[in-house]
Design a protein around this motif. Structure first.
Motif, PDB file in Angstrom:
ATOM      1  N   LEU A  19     -42.508  24.867 -20.604  1.00  0.00           N
ATOM      2  CA  LEU A  19     -41.072  24.720 -21.280  1.00  0.00           C
ATOM      3  C   LEU A  19     -40.708  23.775 -20.341  1.00  0.00           C
ATOM      4  N   ALA A  20     -39.684  22.641 -20.870  1.00  0.00           N
ATOM      5  CA  ALA A  20     -38.746  21.826 -19.846  1.00  0.00           C
ATOM      6  C   ALA A  20     -37.687  22.686 -19.213  1.00  0.00           C
ATOM      7  N   VAL A  21     -37.300  23.557 -19.639  1.00  0.00           N
ATOM      8  CA  VAL A  21     -36.349  24.551 -18.878  1.00  0.00           C
ATOM      9  C   VAL A  21     -37.102  25.101 -17.842  1.00  0.00           C
ATOM     10  N   ALA A  22     -38.260  25.430 -17.717  1.00  0.00           N
ATOM     11  CA  ALA A  22     -38.797  26.312 -16.709  1.00  0.00           C
ATOM     12  C   ALA A  22     -39.119  25.146 -15.532  1.00  0.00           C
ATOM     13  N   VAL A  23     -38.998  23.897 -15.552  1.00  0.00           N
ATOM     14  CA  VAL A  23     -39.192  23.149 -14.561  1.00  0.00           C
ATOM     15  C   VAL A  23     -37.733  22.711 -14.102  1.00  0.00           C
ATOM     16  N   GLU A  24     -36.646  23.364 -14.362  1.00  0.00           N
ATOM     17  CA  GLU A  24     -35.407  22.895 -13.818  1.00  0.00           C
ATOM     18  C   GLU A  24     -35.360  22.790 -12.298  1.00  0.00           C
ATOM     19  N   GLY A  25     -35.158  21.554 -11.646  1.00  0.00           N
ATOM     20  CA  GLY A  25     -35.212  21.398 -10.180  1.00  0.00           C
ATOM     21  C   GLY A  25     -36.458  21.127  -9.635  1.00  0.00           C
ATOM     22  N   SER A  26     -37.455  20.825 -10.379  1.00  0.00           N
ATOM     23  CA  SER A  26     -38.740  20.593  -9.896  1.00  0.00           C
ATOM     24  C   SER A  26     -38.984  19.051  -9.879  1.00  0.00           C
ATOM     25  N   ALA A  27     -39.904  18.654  -9.023  1.00  0.00           N
ATOM     26  CA  ALA A  27     -40.254  17.395  -8.979  1.00  0.00           C
ATOM     27  C   ALA A  27     -41.607  17.143  -9.915  1.00  0.00           C
ATOM     28  N   VAL A  28     -41.564  16.323 -10.909  1.00  0.00           N
ATOM     29  CA  VAL A  28     -42.693  15.992 -11.783  1.00  0.00           C
ATOM     30  C   VAL A  28     -43.221  14.700 -11.577  1.00  0.00           C
ATOM     31  N   THR A  29     -44.525  14.444 -11.607  1.00  0.00           N
ATOM     32  CA  THR A  29     -45.231  13.216 -11.225  1.00  0.00           C
ATOM     33  C   THR A  29     -46.123  12.994 -12.655  1.00  0.00           C
ATOM     34  N   THR A  30     -45.707  11.841 -13.299  1.00  0.00           N
ATOM     35  CA  THR A  30     -46.560  11.419 -14.370  1.00  0.00           C
ATOM     36  C   THR A  30     -47.360  10.353 -13.883  1.00  0.00           C
ATOM     37  N   VAL A  31     -48.327   9.918 -14.758  1.00  0.00           N
ATOM     38  CA  VAL A  31     -49.307   8.733 -14.291  1.00  0.00           C
ATOM     39  C   VAL A  31     -48.553   7.494 -14.066  1.00  0.00           C
ATOM     40  N   GLU A  32     -47.324   7.523 -14.574  1.00  0.00           N
ATOM     41  CA  GLU A  32     -46.300   6.191 -14.248  1.00  0.00           C
ATOM     42  C   GLU A  32     -45.985   6.332 -13.148  1.00  0.00           C
ATOM     43  N   GLY A  33     -46.057   7.482 -12.093  1.00  0.00           N
ATOM     44  CA  GLY A  33     -45.427   7.583 -10.974  1.00  0.00           C
ATOM     45  C   GLY A  33     -46.416   7.677  -9.693  1.00  0.00           C
ATOM     46  N   LEU A  34     -47.843   7.538 -10.126  1.00  0.00           N
ATOM     47  CA  LEU A  34     -48.985   7.514  -8.944  1.00  0.00           C
ATOM     48  C   LEU A  34     -48.725   6.232  -8.394  1.00  0.00           C
TER      49      LEU A  34
ATOM     50  N   GLY B 242     -39.769  10.508  -8.834  1.00  0.00           N
ATOM     51  CA  GLY B 242     -38.750  10.216  -7.799  1.00  0.00           C
ATOM     52  C   GLY B 242     -37.586   9.827  -8.131  1.00  0.00           C
ATOM     53  N   VAL B 243     -37.163   9.865  -9.536  1.00  0.00           N
ATOM     54  CA  VAL B 243     -35.820   9.624 -10.113  1.00  0.00           C
ATOM     55  C   VAL B 243     -35.419  10.873 -10.831  1.00  0.00           C
ATOM     56  N   PRO B 244     -34.076  10.964 -10.125  1.00  0.00           N
ATOM     57  CA  PRO B 244     -33.549  12.420 -10.621  1.00  0.00           C
ATOM     58  C   PRO B 244     -32.837  12.150 -12.254  1.00  0.00           C
ATOM     59  N   HIS B 245     -32.976  12.967 -12.841  1.00  0.00           N
ATOM     60  CA  HIS B 245     -32.600  12.968 -14.406  1.00  0.00           C
ATOM     61  C   HIS B 245     -31.946  14.484 -14.707  1.00  0.00           C
ATOM     62  N   THR B 246     -30.908  14.119 -15.566  1.00  0.00           N
ATOM     63  CA  THR B 246     -30.037  15.327 -16.254  1.00  0.00           C
ATOM     64  C   THR B 246     -30.208  15.021 -17.471  1.00  0.00           C
ATOM     65  N   VAL B 247     -30.669  16.021 -18.155  1.00  0.00           N
ATOM     66  CA  VAL B 247     -31.211  15.894 -19.594  1.00  0.00           C
ATOM     67  C   VAL B 247     -30.653  17.138 -20.266  1.00  0.00           C
ATOM     68  N   ASP B 248     -29.989  16.928 -21.644  1.00  0.00           N
ATOM     69  CA  ASP B 248     -29.783  17.955 -22.504  1.00  0.00           C
ATOM     70  C   ASP B 248     -30.783  18.268 -23.159  1.00  0.00           C
ATOM     71  N   THR B 249     -31.497  19.444 -23.428  1.00  0.00           N
ATOM     72  CA  THR B 249     -32.851  19.753 -24.151  1.00  0.00           C
ATOM     73  C   THR B 249     -32.532  21.145 -24.876  1.00  0.00           C
ATOM     74  N   ASP B 250     -33.220  21.143 -26.001  1.00  0.00           N
ATOM     75  CA  ASP B 250     -33.609  22.422 -26.464  1.00  0.00           C
ATOM     76  C   ASP B 250     -34.340  23.466 -25.559  1.00  0.00           C
ATOM     77  N   PRO B 251     -34.101  24.742 -25.475  1.00  0.00           N
ATOM     78  CA  PRO B 251     -34.715  25.691 -24.478  1.00  0.00           C
ATOM     79  C   PRO B 251     -36.447  25.759 -25.133  1.00  0.00           C
TER      80      PRO B 251
ATOM     81  N   ILE C 237     -30.544  20.490 -18.078  1.00  0.00           N
ATOM     82  CA  ILE C 237     -31.516  20.774 -17.019  1.00  0.00           C
ATOM     83  C   ILE C 237     -31.660  19.355 -16.110  1.00  0.00           C
ATOM     84  N   THR C 238     -31.949  19.499 -14.960  1.00  0.00           N
ATOM     85  CA  THR C 238     -31.951  18.795 -13.943  1.00  0.00           C
ATOM     86  C   THR C 238     -33.412  18.669 -13.380  1.00  0.00           C
TER      87      THR C 238
END
Length: 162
Positions: A62-77, A9-18, A3-4
C-alpha cells in the motif's frame, strides 16, 4: 491521505487514497511506467521495486505503508545517461525478449545482489555462498518471464555479481 516518500532520489508529497497500491501510485500519480502490472497478485514480479534497498512487489504494498521510505524503480537504477551495470549486462547478454518483465527483473536483481546469506539451495547455511547460477535462479524465482529468457538473465546477473 497525504504521504511523503522519496522516489528515485526525488522527494514527493502525494495525496492518495489509503487503499491505493504503491504500483498504482507510481504509474498513475507519478508517471513512472517502468514497474508493470502483470498479475496484480504478487506472483509474477513484473512490479518489483526497491523499498529502502529491499525488493518488494509494488502491487502488494500500500502506498501509505511506504510513507517516508526511499523507493527505487527501474527508472532510478541508471545514473543519468550511465546505465546501471545490470542494465548494461542485460543488453549485452540479450536477457530480454518482449521486455515486459525486464524492469522487475532488473530491480529484483539489484536488490538480490545486496542480500547476504544462504538461500534454499545453499549447501552450508552457515556460509554466505557465491552467486552460482543455481543460487541466482533460486533468488530470482519470484520473477517470471513468459518468453523464457532465464538462461540469459542468469548469465547477465552472474557477470555483474563477479
Amino acid at each position: 491521505m497525504e504521504i511523503t516518500l522519496q522516489v528515485n532520489g526525488v522527494p514527493h508529497t502525494v495525496d492518495t487514497d489509503p487503499r491505493m497500491s504503491l504500483l498504482d501510485l507510481l504509474r498513475e500519480r507519478l508517471g513512472l511506467a517502468g514497474a508493470k502490472k502483470g498479475c496484480d497478485h504478487g506472483q509474477c514480479g513484473a512490479c518489483t521495486v526497491l523499498i529502502d534497498g529491499r525488493r518488494a512487489n509494488s502491487c502488494l504494498a500500500l502506498a501509505v505503508a511506504v510513507e517516508g521510505s526511499a523507493v527505487t524503480t527501474v527508472e532510478g537504477l541508471a545514473d543519468g545517461d550511465e546505465l546501471h551495470p545490470l542494465q548494461a549486462a542485460f543488453i549485452e547478454h540479450d536477457a530480454f525478449q518482449c521486455g515486459y518483465c525486464t524492469p522487475g527483473q532488473l530491480c529484483s536483481a539489484a536488490g538480490m545482489l545486496g542480500e547476504p546469506g544462504p538461500s534454499a539451495v545453499t549447501d552450508d547455511i552457515l556460509l554466505d555462498p557465491d552467486l552460482t547460477p543455481e543460487e541466482i535462479r533460486e533468488r530470482m524465482s519470484g520473477n517470471l518471464c513468459r518468453c523464457g529468457a532465464y538462461v540469459n538473465i542468469v548469465s547477465a546477473i552472474a557477470e555483474v555479481a563477479r
